[in-house]
Scaffold this active site. Sequence first.
Site, short mmCIF file in Angstrom:
data_model
loop_
_atom_site.label_atom_id
_atom_site.label_comp_id
_atom_site.label_asym_id
_atom_site.label_seq_id
_atom_site.Cartn_x
_atom_site.Cartn_y
_atom_site.Cartn_z
N ASP A 104 0.83 -1.21 0.00
CA ASP A 104 0.00 0.00 0.00
C ASP A 104 0.86 1.25 0.00
O ASP A 104 1.98 1.25 0.49
CB ASP A 104 -0.93 -0.04 1.23
N GLY A 105 0.30 2.33 -0.54
CA GLY A 105 0.96 3.63 -0.49
C GLY A 105 1.58 4.09 -1.80
O GLY A 105 2.29 5.10 -1.82
N GLY A 140 0.09 5.49 -4.34
CA GLY A 140 -0.48 6.79 -4.71
C GLY A 140 0.12 7.92 -3.88
O GLY A 140 0.50 8.97 -4.41
N TRP A 186 2.94 7.90 -2.28
CA TRP A 186 4.37 8.05 -2.62
C TRP A 186 4.52 8.98 -3.81
O TRP A 186 5.34 9.91 -3.81
CB TRP A 186 4.96 6.67 -2.94
N HIS A 209 2.37 3.40 -8.99
CA HIS A 209 2.13 1.98 -9.27
C HIS A 209 3.29 1.38 -10.05
O HIS A 209 3.68 0.24 -9.85
CB HIS A 209 0.82 1.81 -10.06
N SER A 261 -7.63 -5.42 -5.13
CA SER A 261 -8.72 -6.01 -4.35
C SER A 261 -10.03 -5.97 -5.13
O SER A 261 -10.16 -5.21 -6.10
CB SER A 261 -8.88 -5.25 -3.02
N TRP A 312 -11.99 -1.87 -7.92
CA TRP A 312 -12.73 -1.48 -9.14
C TRP A 312 -13.44 -0.15 -8.96
O TRP A 312 -13.86 0.48 -9.93
CB TRP A 312 -13.77 -2.54 -9.51
N LEU A 331 10.46 -20.66 -4.94
CA LEU A 331 9.50 -19.75 -4.30
C LEU A 331 8.18 -19.69 -5.09
O LEU A 331 8.19 -19.58 -6.31
CB LEU A 331 10.11 -18.35 -4.26
#
Length: 252
Positions: A31-32, A34, A36, A48, A76, A80, A142
């Site tokens: 998160d963050g 935008g 930033w 993004h 998420s 949308w 991984l």
Amino acid sequence: MIERFQKWMRNKGVPTLSDDNIPRHIAVIMDGNGRWANRKGLPRFAGHHSGMKAVKRITIAADAMGVKYLTMYAFSTENWKRPKEEVDFLMKLPQEFLAIELQELIDKNVQVRMMGYKEDLPEHTLRAIEEAESKTKNNTGLVLNFALNYGSRRELAETVKEIAKRIESGELSAEQITEEQIERQLLSSHLPDPDLLIRTSGELRLSNFMLWQLAYSELWFTDVYWPEFTEAHLYEAIAEYQRRTRRYGGLS
Ligand code: IPE
Ligand code: IPE
Ligand code: MG
């Protein structure tokens, strides 16, 4: 790689990691992006874009530190609601990310997976994801699991629906519903529960992320915005994880 960070953290006075207690599964609420971008006077999409580089950085670092499963919350079921231009941009990122990184992920034996509702994704997004899944399906390193169009409440509703159908058809009785039965229906059925949840950007909430699966996960929050999240922050989160005692309701 891990040695370099061991040294770096020792200099900062943070204890070195012990190899036998690395979280097997780390889930990240990235998160963050935008904020930033906003702080730098850039448009949100630049955040993004920069966040995508952090995904690469953290995938490589987590692998080097011995993590086996890395789940990244990328979009998420509520995202949308954002302006169409932003959603369109976000839906192009998987293609761009994979065009640049897929070969290296293959070389590193990473298995790419997606956890979310594929049916709502644009065709081009889905194609990129499915190509990555199929080209890496036999890899044994991984597991890089993208939570894309993922929402925990929808996941639980779909699970209830599926189990109800089985009862309707007589395949299952209500008494036979168990936690394992439910887990087999979740989108995360290919994963162990997260040991550690990381959320960046200072928000202290789950935002509809893995509500069932996080029941006993250790939670770690940082004010750092996702695009500036580095290997050192990951290291710090794991070091903190190793200082915790997990009791699962029992006694230590
Ligand atoms: C996280 O960054 C990425 C997505 C949710 C897709 P945000 O876009 O939520 O950034 P902020 O929270 O507005 O700063
Ligand atoms: C959660 O972040 C979703 C992802 C990181 C993909 P949001 O930015 O959507 O969460 P809220 O709206 O602040 O709760
Ligand atoms: Mg956000």
